[in-house]
Design a protein around this motif. Structure first.
Motif, PDB file in Angstrom:
ATOM      1  N   GLY A 217       0.783  -1.229   0.000  1.00  0.00           N
ATOM      2  CA  GLY A 217       0.000   0.000   0.000  1.00  0.00           C
ATOM      3  C   GLY A 217       0.815   1.278   0.000  1.00  0.00           C
ATOM      4  N   HIS A 218       0.105   2.384  -0.238  1.00  0.00           N
ATOM      5  CA  HIS A 218       0.682   3.730  -0.297  1.00  0.00           C
ATOM      6  C   HIS A 218      -0.294   4.649   0.432  1.00  0.00           C
ATOM      7  CE1 HIS A 218       1.461   7.551  -2.790  1.00  0.00           C
ATOM      8  NE2 HIS A 218       2.494   7.399  -1.988  1.00  0.00           N
ATOM      9  N   VAL A 219      -0.191   4.647   1.768  1.00  0.00           N
ATOM     10  CA  VAL A 219      -1.210   5.263   2.625  1.00  0.00           C
ATOM     11  C   VAL A 219      -0.631   6.459   3.368  1.00  0.00           C
ATOM     12  CG1 VAL A 219      -2.794   4.874   4.561  1.00  0.00           C
ATOM     13  CG2 VAL A 219      -2.368   3.048   2.911  1.00  0.00           C
ATOM     14  N   ASN A 220      -1.383   7.556   3.399  1.00  0.00           N
ATOM     15  CA  ASN A 220      -1.028   8.712   4.219  1.00  0.00           C
ATOM     16  C   ASN A 220      -1.475   8.434   5.654  1.00  0.00           C
ATOM     17  OD1 ASN A 220      -0.771  11.152   5.519  1.00  0.00           O
ATOM     18  ND2 ASN A 220      -2.012  12.322   4.063  1.00  0.00           N
ATOM     19  N   PRO A 221      -0.548   8.326   6.616  1.00  0.00           N
ATOM     20  CA  PRO A 221      -0.953   7.976   7.983  1.00  0.00           C
ATOM     21  C   PRO A 221      -1.542   9.131   8.786  1.00  0.00           C
ATOM     22  CG  PRO A 221       1.418   8.247   7.892  1.00  0.00           C
ATOM     23  CD  PRO A 221       0.920   8.403   6.485  1.00  0.00           C
ATOM     24  N   ILE A 222      -1.483  10.355   8.245  1.00  0.00           N
ATOM     25  CA  ILE A 222      -1.978  11.506   9.009  1.00  0.00           C
ATOM     26  C   ILE A 222      -3.003  12.338   8.228  1.00  0.00           C
ATOM     27  CG2 ILE A 222       0.081  11.687  10.464  1.00  0.00           C
ATOM     28  CD1 ILE A 222       1.006  14.009   8.640  1.00  0.00           C
ATOM     29  N   GLY A 223      -3.548  11.785   7.161  1.00  0.00           N
ATOM     30  CA  GLY A 223      -4.528  12.510   6.356  1.00  0.00           C
ATOM     31  C   GLY A 223      -5.945  12.348   6.887  1.00  0.00           C
ATOM     32  N   ILE A 224      -6.903  12.968   6.195  1.00  0.00           N
ATOM     33  CA  ILE A 224      -8.287  12.945   6.678  1.00  0.00           C
ATOM     34  C   ILE A 224      -8.949  11.582   6.485  1.00  0.00           C
ATOM     35  CG2 ILE A 224      -8.634  15.427   6.379  1.00  0.00           C
ATOM     36  CD1 ILE A 224     -10.124  14.790   3.765  1.00  0.00           C
ATOM     37  N   ARG A 225      -8.366  10.734   5.628  1.00  0.00           N
ATOM     38  CA  ARG A 225      -8.907   9.385   5.440  1.00  0.00           C
ATOM     39  C   ARG A 225      -8.211   8.353   6.333  1.00  0.00           C
ATOM     40  NH1 ARG A 225     -11.448   9.106   0.000  1.00  0.00           N
ATOM     41  NH2 ARG A 225     -11.207   6.850   0.094  1.00  0.00           N
ATOM     42  N   SER A 226      -7.182   8.799   7.083  1.00  0.00           N
ATOM     43  CA  SER A 226      -6.334   7.862   7.812  1.00  0.00           C
ATOM     44  C   SER A 226      -7.079   7.116   8.906  1.00  0.00           C
ATOM     45  CB  SER A 226      -5.149   8.602   8.437  1.00  0.00           C
ATOM     46  OG  SER A 226      -4.484   9.372   7.472  1.00  0.00           O
ATOM     47  N   CYS A 227      -8.085   7.757   9.507  1.00  0.00           N
ATOM     48  CA  CYS A 227      -8.831   7.096  10.576  1.00  0.00           C
ATOM     49  C   CYS A 227      -9.416   5.776  10.097  1.00  0.00           C
ATOM     50  CB  CYS A 227      -9.935   8.011  11.102  1.00  0.00           C
ATOM     51  SG  CYS A 227     -11.113   8.559   9.839  1.00  0.00           S
ATOM     52  N   TYR A 228      -9.848   5.750   8.852  1.00  0.00           N
ATOM     53  CA  TYR A 228     -10.430   4.537   8.268  1.00  0.00           C
ATOM     54  C   TYR A 228      -9.335   3.632   7.706  1.00  0.00           C
ATOM     55  CZ  TYR A 228     -13.578   1.623   5.454  1.00  0.00           C
ATOM     56  OH  TYR A 228     -14.262   0.567   4.903  1.00  0.00           O
ATOM     57  N   ASP A 229      -8.456   4.211   6.863  1.00  0.00           N
ATOM     58  CA  ASP A 229      -7.428   3.414   6.192  1.00  0.00           C
ATOM     59  C   ASP A 229      -6.521   2.714   7.214  1.00  0.00           C
ATOM     60  OD1 ASP A 229      -8.603   4.860   4.187  1.00  0.00           O
ATOM     61  OD2 ASP A 229      -6.756   5.723   3.392  1.00  0.00           O
ATOM     62  N   GLU A 230      -5.988   3.502   8.147  1.00  0.00           N
ATOM     63  CA  GLU A 230      -5.052   2.939   9.115  1.00  0.00           C
ATOM     64  C   GLU A 230      -5.769   2.106  10.182  1.00  0.00           C
ATOM     65  OE1 GLU A 230      -2.252   2.783   8.098  1.00  0.00           O
ATOM     66  OE2 GLU A 230      -1.034   4.594   8.263  1.00  0.00           O
ATOM     67  N   GLY A 231      -7.011   2.469  10.496  1.00  0.00           N
ATOM     68  CA  GLY A 231      -7.788   1.650  11.421  1.00  0.00           C
ATOM     69  C   GLY A 231      -7.979   0.243  10.881  1.00  0.00           C
ATOM     70  N   LYS A 232      -8.306   0.157   9.597  1.00  0.00           N
ATOM     71  CA  LYS A 232      -8.506  -1.155   8.971  1.00  0.00           C
ATOM     72  C   LYS A 232      -7.177  -1.913   8.822  1.00  0.00           C
ATOM     73  CE  LYS A 232     -12.996  -1.379   7.942  1.00  0.00           C
ATOM     74  NZ  LYS A 232     -13.889  -2.490   8.335  1.00  0.00           N
ATOM     75  N   ARG A 233      -6.108  -1.192   8.554  1.00  0.00           N
ATOM     76  CA  ARG A 233      -4.805  -1.841   8.460  1.00  0.00           C
ATOM     77  C   ARG A 233      -4.394  -2.424   9.819  1.00  0.00           C
ATOM     78  NH1 ARG A 233      -1.366  -0.103   3.971  1.00  0.00           N
ATOM     79  NH2 ARG A 233       0.427   0.188   5.332  1.00  0.00           N
ATOM     80  N   CYS A 234      -4.636  -1.661  10.882  1.00  0.00           N
ATOM     81  CA  CYS A 234      -4.323  -2.143  12.224  1.00  0.00           C
ATOM     82  C   CYS A 234      -5.193  -3.354  12.587  1.00  0.00           C
ATOM     83  CB  CYS A 234      -4.517  -1.026  13.243  1.00  0.00           C
ATOM     84  SG  CYS A 234      -4.007  -1.491  14.917  1.00  0.00           S
ATOM     85  N   ALA A 235      -6.461  -3.326  12.179  1.00  0.00           N
ATOM     86  CA  ALA A 235      -7.343  -4.470  12.439  1.00  0.00           C
ATOM     87  C   ALA A 235      -6.792  -5.732  11.769  1.00  0.00           C
ATOM     88  CB  ALA A 235      -8.753  -4.170  11.944  1.00  0.00           C
ATOM     89  N   GLU A 236      -6.298  -5.604  10.545  1.00  0.00           N
ATOM     90  CA  GLU A 236      -5.691  -6.762   9.885  1.00  0.00           C
ATOM     91  C   GLU A 236      -4.485  -7.265  10.679  1.00  0.00           C
ATOM     92  OE1 GLU A 236      -4.792  -6.756   5.777  1.00  0.00           O
ATOM     93  OE2 GLU A 236      -6.751  -5.989   5.136  1.00  0.00           O
ATOM     94  N   THR A 237      -3.659  -6.339  11.179  1.00  0.00           N
ATOM     95  CA  THR A 237      -2.513  -6.720  12.006  1.00  0.00           C
ATOM     96  C   THR A 237      -2.957  -7.541  13.204  1.00  0.00           C
ATOM     97  OG1 THR A 237      -1.310  -4.713  11.371  1.00  0.00           O
ATOM     98  CG2 THR A 237      -0.580  -5.826  13.371  1.00  0.00           C
ATOM     99  N   LEU A 238      -3.997  -7.057  13.885  1.00  0.00           N
ATOM    100  CA  LEU A 238      -4.507  -7.759  15.064  1.00  0.00           C
ATOM    101  C   LEU A 238      -5.013  -9.150  14.708  1.00  0.00           C
ATOM    102  CD1 LEU A 238      -6.358  -4.728  16.653  1.00  0.00           C
ATOM    103  CD2 LEU A 238      -4.605  -6.096  17.822  1.00  0.00           C
ATOM    104  N   PHE A 239      -5.718  -9.268  13.590  1.00  0.00           N
ATOM    105  CA  PHE A 239      -6.242 -10.568  13.186  1.00  0.00           C
ATOM    106  C   PHE A 239      -5.109 -11.570  12.967  1.00  0.00           C
ATOM    107  CE2 PHE A 239     -10.377  -8.935  13.115  1.00  0.00           C
ATOM    108  CZ  PHE A 239     -11.279  -9.946  12.804  1.00  0.00           C
ATOM    109  N   PHE A 240      -4.065 -11.144  12.281  1.00  0.00           N
ATOM    110  CA  PHE A 240      -2.980 -12.083  11.996  1.00  0.00           C
ATOM    111  C   PHE A 240      -2.114 -12.352  13.221  1.00  0.00           C
ATOM    112  CE2 PHE A 240      -4.422 -11.407   7.742  1.00  0.00           C
ATOM    113  CZ  PHE A 240      -4.223 -12.647   7.151  1.00  0.00           C
TER     114      PHE A 240
END
Length: 317
Positions: A138-161
């Protein structure tokens, strides 16, 4: 001691667009379904027709708090998915993805339930690889206005694995690409619902950018079939798998298709592109084809026709 052989299935976010369709499908498949929702972006109207079913139960609950029940399978769909909704309270959006995942994984661990995470193509951000494969980080902005969703979902995947590696939990992760169909929220800011509602009201259709950016649109029934197939897989199959329609459409092309279906006086109006809005979205579904034998079946015009008919009834037009 179990009295019934029916599978007990929890659907978080079950009163939302996708969740309500999933609840319907699971009931048809003979499951006992517990639909959990805090009604932030979901609505009781989506599941009212199910409430009389003795195998369906509706509970108001926020997944950022633990839930103590007995289940066999969990579909974790809880999280507002449209930018208008998830940017309204970005801190809560991140908490829903992260705390919600922790609480549902904890429940799955205690009950030894299989658990499916509804992840998203947004984990790829504004991709530099096209089409997107699951191996792309991925190519994700970690501090942008969409980050709450993008990074939240990425972290959820981390937790699952990590729960998989640490506790050998039976996890399934699917990355959802643009999905549409009846029961979309009319004001969710997504292109399909925006374009249909504007066209039905005779308003000009608003396109952000020049309309050359692309998306891939999957009809909801196809996606739900993918969910059910994924949950039925063996312990060894975890994903993540892309789920979406690999046929790519420009936003301008989608607007023109909607206009052709609806008719009326609407014209196309162009406005500036929002921050961090991805230019391309197209899933590579080779993996899910190979592992599940799944691919979308419903053509865009057929699915749009069903969606237009729903919004005609919903809006009384």
């Amino acid at each position: 001691m179990r009295v019934s052989n029916r599978k007990r299935v929890l659907v978080t976010g079950g009163a939302g667009f996708l969740g309500s369709h999933l609840c319907e499908r699971l009931l048809l498949d003979g499951c006992d379904v517990l639909c959990v929702d805090n009604f932030y972006s979901g609505t009781k109207d989506n599941v009212t027709h199910l409430i009389g079913n003795p195998h369906f139960e509706l509970m108001r609950h926020d997944v950022t708090f633990p839930l103590y029940i007995e289940v066999d399978e969990i579909y974790n769909l809880a999280c507002p998915a449209s930018p208008i909704h998830y940017q309204w309270d970005p801190v809560q959006t991140t908490k829903t993805s992260v705390h919600g995942a922790i609480n549902m994984l904890g429940l799955a661990k205690r009950t030894k339930a299989k658990i499916l995470q509804a992840s998203t193509s947004e984990v790829y951000g504004d991709p530099e690889v096209h089409p997107q494969q699951e191996s792309y980080w991925g190519h994700v902005n970690p501090i942008g206005i969409r980050s709450c969703y993008d990074e939240g979902k990425r972290c959820a995947e981390t937790l699952f694995f990590d729960y998989r590696r640490q506790h050998d939990l039976g996890i399934k992760v699917v990355r959802i690409f643009n999905t549409y169909g009846p029961r979309m929220h009319p004001n969710d800011g997504r292109v399909v619902s925006n374009f249909i509602v504007q066209a039905l009201r005779g308003e000009n259709i608003t396109i952000y950018g020049d309309g050359s950016q692309t998306r891939s649109f999957c009809y909801v029934d196809d996606l739900i079939e993918g969910f059910v197939r994924m949950m039925a897989t063996s312990h060894e199959i975890t994903g993540p798998f892309n789920m979406g329609n690999p046929v790519e459409f420009t936003i301008k092309g989608l607007a023109e298709t909607v206009l052709n279906l609806v008719g009326g006086p609407s014209k196309l109006v162009f406005k500036p592109l929002p921050q961090d809005d991805p230019k391309q979205r197209q899933p590579d579904i080779s993996l899910v084809r190979a592992k599940l034998g799944w691919e979308p079946k419903i053509p865009l015009e057929e699915g749009l026709d069903q969606t237009v008919n729903y919004f005609r009834r919903f809006l009384g037009i």
